[in-house]
Design an enzyme around this catalytic site. Structure first.
Site, PDB file in Angstrom:
ATOM      1  N   LEU A  51      18.091  89.059  37.461  1.00  0.00           N
ATOM      2  CA  LEU A  51      19.490  89.490  37.472  1.00  0.00           C
ATOM      3  C   LEU A  51      20.345  88.266  37.747  1.00  0.00           C
ATOM      4  CD1 LEU A  51      19.358  92.736  39.687  1.00  0.00           C
ATOM      5  CD2 LEU A  51      19.398  92.616  37.191  1.00  0.00           C
ATOM      6  N   ASP A  52      21.514  88.192  37.109  1.00  0.00           N
ATOM      7  CA  ASP A  52      22.449  87.116  37.420  1.00  0.00           C
ATOM      8  C   ASP A  52      22.799  87.153  38.910  1.00  0.00           C
ATOM      9  OD1 ASP A  52      22.514  86.311  34.812  1.00  0.00           O
ATOM     10  OD2 ASP A  52      24.531  87.057  34.394  1.00  0.00           O
ATOM     11  N   LYS A  53      23.180  86.011  39.423  1.00  0.00           N
ATOM     12  CA  LYS A  53      23.585  85.914  40.823  1.00  0.00           C
ATOM     13  C   LYS A  53      24.723  86.878  41.131  1.00  0.00           C
ATOM     14  CE  LYS A  53      24.955  82.466  44.294  1.00  0.00           C
ATOM     15  NZ  LYS A  53      25.174  81.017  44.544  1.00  0.00           N
ATOM     16  N   THR A  55      25.340  89.724  39.791  1.00  0.00           N
ATOM     17  CA  THR A  55      24.987  91.113  39.508  1.00  0.00           C
ATOM     18  C   THR A  55      24.227  91.711  40.684  1.00  0.00           C
ATOM     19  OG1 THR A  55      24.788  90.561  37.158  1.00  0.00           O
ATOM     20  CG2 THR A  55      23.858  92.655  37.866  1.00  0.00           C
ATOM     21  N   ARG A 150      27.588  90.428  29.942  1.00  0.00           N
ATOM     22  CA  ARG A 150      28.895  89.818  30.198  1.00  0.00           C
ATOM     23  C   ARG A 150      29.533  89.349  28.891  1.00  0.00           C
ATOM     24  NH1 ARG A 150      27.245  85.640  34.810  1.00  0.00           N
ATOM     25  NH2 ARG A 150      29.497  85.248  34.914  1.00  0.00           N
TER      26      ARG A 150
END
Length: 226
Positions: A51-53, A55, A150
């Site tokens: 997961l993105d930071k 998110t 995104r």
């Protein structure tokens, strides 16, 4: 730091990852996997997806090398269905459908959705109005590209609230409003369907957003953790 464990089996766990926490070390002395291993009292856990930071939400980690290989294969074969929630202040070009296109890297670590379809990112989405200038999106990525959701939201004309990389003048928000809400998959003969509501962010707690989330038309029979 102690992580909330939403589901634990012999071969894997599902935790709640807060927004702002990187799945990689990012220069920190101790990374997320090491913190979780310490919490569980085991030597190692295995990261099988990311997961993105920015998110928040559900993160699945393997507890042994064999299950790590098997779960990584399920993700690679798109046999684990992921559902995300997002908020935007902009009305999309269409309310629901598919977003399909190749992704190309541009400046500042960002990506751009292109018209080509040689190796496309594919995202299914639906959206509903919460109030004026605020929409709730349900996003289901069918591929696993970097920043896919995104970029998809920006391509719709509806960048995610608080996304300073893909939005405009969003630094005033307390977080990027993207949340990994649901995981559905089969593993070792058992079916799993887990949902967790977002915990951080004032805009998630708006009455209009909570009302739309309470309808939960996208959850089916998910095991709900709130």
């Amino acid at each position: 730091m102690t992580f909330e464990i939403l589901l634990k089996r012999r071969d894997f766990i599902i935790i709640y990852k807060p927004c702002g926490m990187s799945v990689h070390k990012d220069g920190a002395e101790v990374g997320l996997t090491e913190l979780i291993a310490r919490q569980l009292g085991v030597a190692q856990v295995w990261l099988v997806h990311r997961l993105d930071k920015v998110t928040s939400g559900l993160l699945l980690l393997a507890l042994n090398a064999e299950s790590a290989a098997a779960l990584s294969r399920l993700f690679a074969e798109h046999r684990i269905e992921k559902t995300y929630l997002a908020l935007s202040g902009q009305k999309p070009k269409k309310k629901e459908g598919l977003i399909i296109g190749d992704m190309r890297k541009v400046r500042n670590g960002a990506w751009k959705l292109c018209q080509g379809r040689e190796n496309p990112a594919i995202t299914r989405f639906q959206s509903v109005s919460c109030e004026a200038n605020l929409r709730l999106f349900v996003l289901q990525p069918k591929t696993g590209k970097t920043h896919q959701l995104r970029v998809a939201m920006k391509s719709l004309g509806s960048p995610i609230l608080g996304d300073v990389l893909y939005g405009k003048n969003d630094s005033a928000f307390d977080r990027t409003y993207l949340h990994a809400a649901r995981l559905q998959f089969e593993f070792n003969g058992e079916t799993f369907d887990v949902f967790a509501a977002p915990q951080e962010g004032a805009w998630w707690r708006k009455a209009s957003v909570l009302a739309k989330m309470a309808e939960k038309p996208f959850l089916g029979n998910a095991q709900i953790s709130v």
